[in-house]
Design a protein around this motif. Structure first.
Motif, short mmCIF file in Angstrom:
data_model
loop_
_atom_site.label_atom_id
_atom_site.label_comp_id
_atom_site.label_asym_id
_atom_site.label_seq_id
_atom_site.Cartn_x
_atom_site.Cartn_y
_atom_site.Cartn_z
N ASP A 129 0.91 -1.11 0.18
CA ASP A 129 -0.12 0.08 -0.10
C ASP A 129 0.80 1.47 -0.05
O ASP A 129 0.30 2.40 0.24
CB ASP A 129 -1.07 0.11 1.13
CG ASP A 129 -0.25 -0.17 2.42
OD1 ASP A 129 1.07 -0.42 2.61
OD2 ASP A 129 -1.05 -0.10 3.65
N GLU A 130 2.04 1.24 -0.45
CA GLU A 130 2.90 2.37 -0.46
C GLU A 130 3.17 2.62 -2.02
O GLU A 130 3.06 1.83 -2.78
CB GLU A 130 4.22 1.96 0.28
CG GLU A 130 4.11 1.97 1.93
CD GLU A 130 5.38 1.31 2.63
OE1 GLU A 130 5.34 1.15 3.92
OE2 GLU A 130 6.43 1.52 1.93
N VAL A 131 3.80 3.91 -2.05
CA VAL A 131 4.05 4.23 -3.27
C VAL A 131 5.61 4.60 -3.45
O VAL A 131 6.05 5.37 -2.62
CB VAL A 131 3.25 5.81 -3.76
CG1 VAL A 131 3.65 6.42 -5.05
CG2 VAL A 131 1.74 5.61 -3.50
N GLY A 155 -1.06 9.75 -1.44
CA GLY A 155 -1.09 10.87 -2.64
C GLY A 155 -0.84 9.90 -3.51
O GLY A 155 -1.14 8.67 -3.61
N CYS A 156 -0.89 10.49 -4.87
CA CYS A 156 -0.74 9.93 -6.10
C CYS A 156 0.55 10.46 -6.95
O CYS A 156 0.51 11.65 -7.04
CB CYS A 156 -2.15 10.38 -7.20
SG CYS A 156 -2.13 9.38 -8.69
N ASN A 157 1.25 9.44 -7.33
CA ASN A 157 2.35 9.67 -8.01
C ASN A 157 1.94 10.09 -9.73
O ASN A 157 1.58 9.07 -10.34
CB ASN A 157 3.38 8.66 -7.93
CG ASN A 157 4.84 8.79 -8.58
OD1 ASN A 157 4.81 9.82 -9.61
ND2 ASN A 157 5.93 8.44 -8.15
N GLN A 158 2.16 11.18 -10.08
CA GLN A 158 1.79 11.80 -11.13
C GLN A 158 2.48 11.00 -12.27
O GLN A 158 1.80 10.87 -13.47
CB GLN A 158 1.93 13.08 -11.42
CG GLN A 158 1.32 13.82 -12.82
CD GLN A 158 1.63 15.41 -12.92
OE1 GLN A 158 2.77 15.82 -12.42
NE2 GLN A 158 0.59 16.00 -13.59
N ARG A 203 -1.06 5.22 -6.54
CA ARG A 203 -1.80 6.02 -5.31
C ARG A 203 -1.35 5.09 -4.07
O ARG A 203 -1.80 3.88 -4.29
CB ARG A 203 -3.20 6.13 -5.37
CG ARG A 203 -3.45 6.78 -6.55
CD ARG A 203 -5.33 6.93 -6.77
NE ARG A 203 -5.77 7.53 -6.03
CZ ARG A 203 -5.89 9.01 -5.88
NH1 ARG A 203 -5.74 9.79 -6.59
NH2 ARG A 203 -6.49 9.36 -4.61
N GLY A 204 -1.23 5.72 -2.72
CA GLY A 204 -0.92 5.16 -1.65
C GLY A 204 -0.24 6.05 -0.58
O GLY A 204 0.08 7.14 -0.78
N MET A 205 0.17 5.08 0.37
CA MET A 205 1.09 5.83 1.32
C MET A 205 2.50 6.25 1.01
O MET A 205 3.12 5.42 0.04
CB MET A 205 0.93 5.04 2.65
CG MET A 205 -0.43 4.85 2.99
SD MET A 205 -0.53 4.16 5.10
CE MET A 205 0.55 2.78 4.53
N LEU A 206 3.01 7.44 1.43
CA LEU A 206 4.31 7.88 1.37
C LEU A 206 4.98 8.36 2.34
O LEU A 206 4.23 9.06 3.23
CB LEU A 206 4.48 8.55 -0.04
CG LEU A 206 3.55 9.79 -0.47
CD1 LEU A 206 3.83 11.01 0.28
CD2 LEU A 206 3.06 9.81 -1.74
N PRO A 207 6.27 8.39 2.57
CA PRO A 207 6.65 9.11 3.82
C PRO A 207 6.83 10.75 3.66
O PRO A 207 7.14 11.18 2.68
CB PRO A 207 8.35 8.91 4.04
CG PRO A 207 8.68 8.19 2.50
CD PRO A 207 7.22 7.74 1.85
N ALA A 208 6.38 11.33 4.65
CA ALA A 208 6.13 12.56 4.66
C ALA A 208 7.51 13.50 4.58
O ALA A 208 7.53 14.63 4.09
CB ALA A 208 5.47 13.31 5.79
N ASN A 209 8.69 13.01 5.37
CA ASN A 209 10.04 13.74 5.11
C ASN A 209 10.46 13.62 3.69
O ASN A 209 11.76 13.93 3.66
CB ASN A 209 10.71 13.39 6.27
CG ASN A 209 11.14 11.86 6.21
OD1 ASN A 209 10.08 11.10 5.80
ND2 ASN A 209 12.09 11.46 6.83
#
Length: 228
Positions: A186-188, A209-212, A217-223
Motif C-alpha cells: 500500500d505504499e508508493v 497521494g498519487c504519483n503523477q 496511489r498510496g502511502m508515502l513518507p512525509a519527510n
C-alpha cells in the motif's frame, strides 16, 4: 706368473700376497706411505691407490679458482649456451601450454568495451547504494507498524481490507526530494523530482497521494516530499 708388488715391484707369491687397492702387495710392503707403519686390511686407508695410516691420511682441501680472463670467457660461453637451450625449448613448447595474445586494434576495442561495461555496472551499483544511504528513513515507521489501525481488524469475516483507503481528494501538490522504494503493497515508490497530487496527511510521518509519473496511489513518507 706371479704379479709384481705394488711397492718393491718384486714378484708376490700366493702365500704372502695381499690384494688391495687394485694391486698386489707383500705383507711387509703393505705399509703407510709416510711413516712406513705396517698396515692390514682393517687398518689402512686408501688415497689415489696408495695405503696410509689414519694419522697421515691426506686431508681433502678445496681449490679456489681464480677469475682469470680464460675462466671469464668460459663462464660467458656457458651462459650463452644456456640461453640458447632455453630459447630452443621455448620455441618447441610455444603454443602447447599457453599462447601469446597480440595487442591488435581489435583486441584493444574489445578491452575498451569491457572496461566501459564494467564502469556502467559500477556506477549503477554506486547510485543505488547512495540513494539508500543518503535518503533519511521515514519518521515513526516502526511506531506506525507497531500500532495497528483498529479499523484493520474490524472488518467483517469474509471481507478483505483494500490496500489503502484514499482520503477525500484535494488540490495539494508535492514534489519528491529523495527516491524511495515501496516496502509494502500500500505504499508508493518515488524518484527524486516526482510530482505527487492529491496529498493528504494520514498519520504522523506518513501521507497519502498519487504519483503523477506512475499513476500509483498510496502511502508515502512525509519527510521525503515538500509542497510546491
Amino acid at each position: 706368473m706371479n704379479p709384481p708388488c705394488g711397492r718393491c715391484n718384486k714378484p708376490v707369491y700366493p702365500t704372502e700376497k695381499i690384494n688391495c687397492l687394485d694391486k698386489y702387495w707383500h705383507k711387509g710392503c703393505f705399509s703407510c706411505e709416510v711413516c712406513k707403519m705396517a698396515l692390514s686390511m682393517t687398518t689402512y686407508k686408501g688415497f689415489e691407490k696408495k695405503p696410509y695410516c689414519s694419522m697421515h691420511y691426506p686431508k681433502t682441501s678445496f681449490t679456489i679458482v681464480t677469475d682469470t680472463p680464460e675462466n671469464l670467457r668460459l663462464k660467458q660461453q656457458s651462459m650463452l649456451n644456456s640461453q640458447a637451450l632455453y630459447k630452443e625449448d621455448f620455441e618447441k613448447n610455444k603454443g602447447k601450454g599457453f599462447s601469446v595474445v597480440v595487442d591488435t586494434p581489435e583486441m584493444q576495442r574489445v578491452k575498451k568495451t569491457q572496461d566501459q561495461i564494467s564502469n556502467i555496472k559500477y556506477h549503477e551499483e554506486f547510485e543505488k547504494s547512495r540513494i539508500r544511504s543518503d535518503a533519511p528513513p521515514p519518521e515513526n515507521r516502526q511506531d506506525y507498524e507497531e500500532q495497528p489501525n483498529p479499523e484493520r481488524f474490524s472488518q467483517p469475516v469474509g471481507q478483505m481490507r483494500p490496500a489503502a483507503v484514499a482520503p477525500p481528494s484535494g488540490v495539494k501538490r508535492y514534489q519528491a526530494m529523495y527516491s524511495y522504494m515501496a516496502a509494502e503493497a500500500d505504499e508508493v515508490s518515488l524518484q527524486e523530482g516526482d510530482l505527487i497530487l492529491d496529498v493528504e496527511p494520514i498519520d504522523e510521518g506518513w501521507m497519502f497521494g498519487c504519483n503523477q509519473r506512475t499513476g500509483q496511489r498510496g502511502m508515502l513518507p512525509a519527510n521525503y516530499i515538500r509542497p510546491v
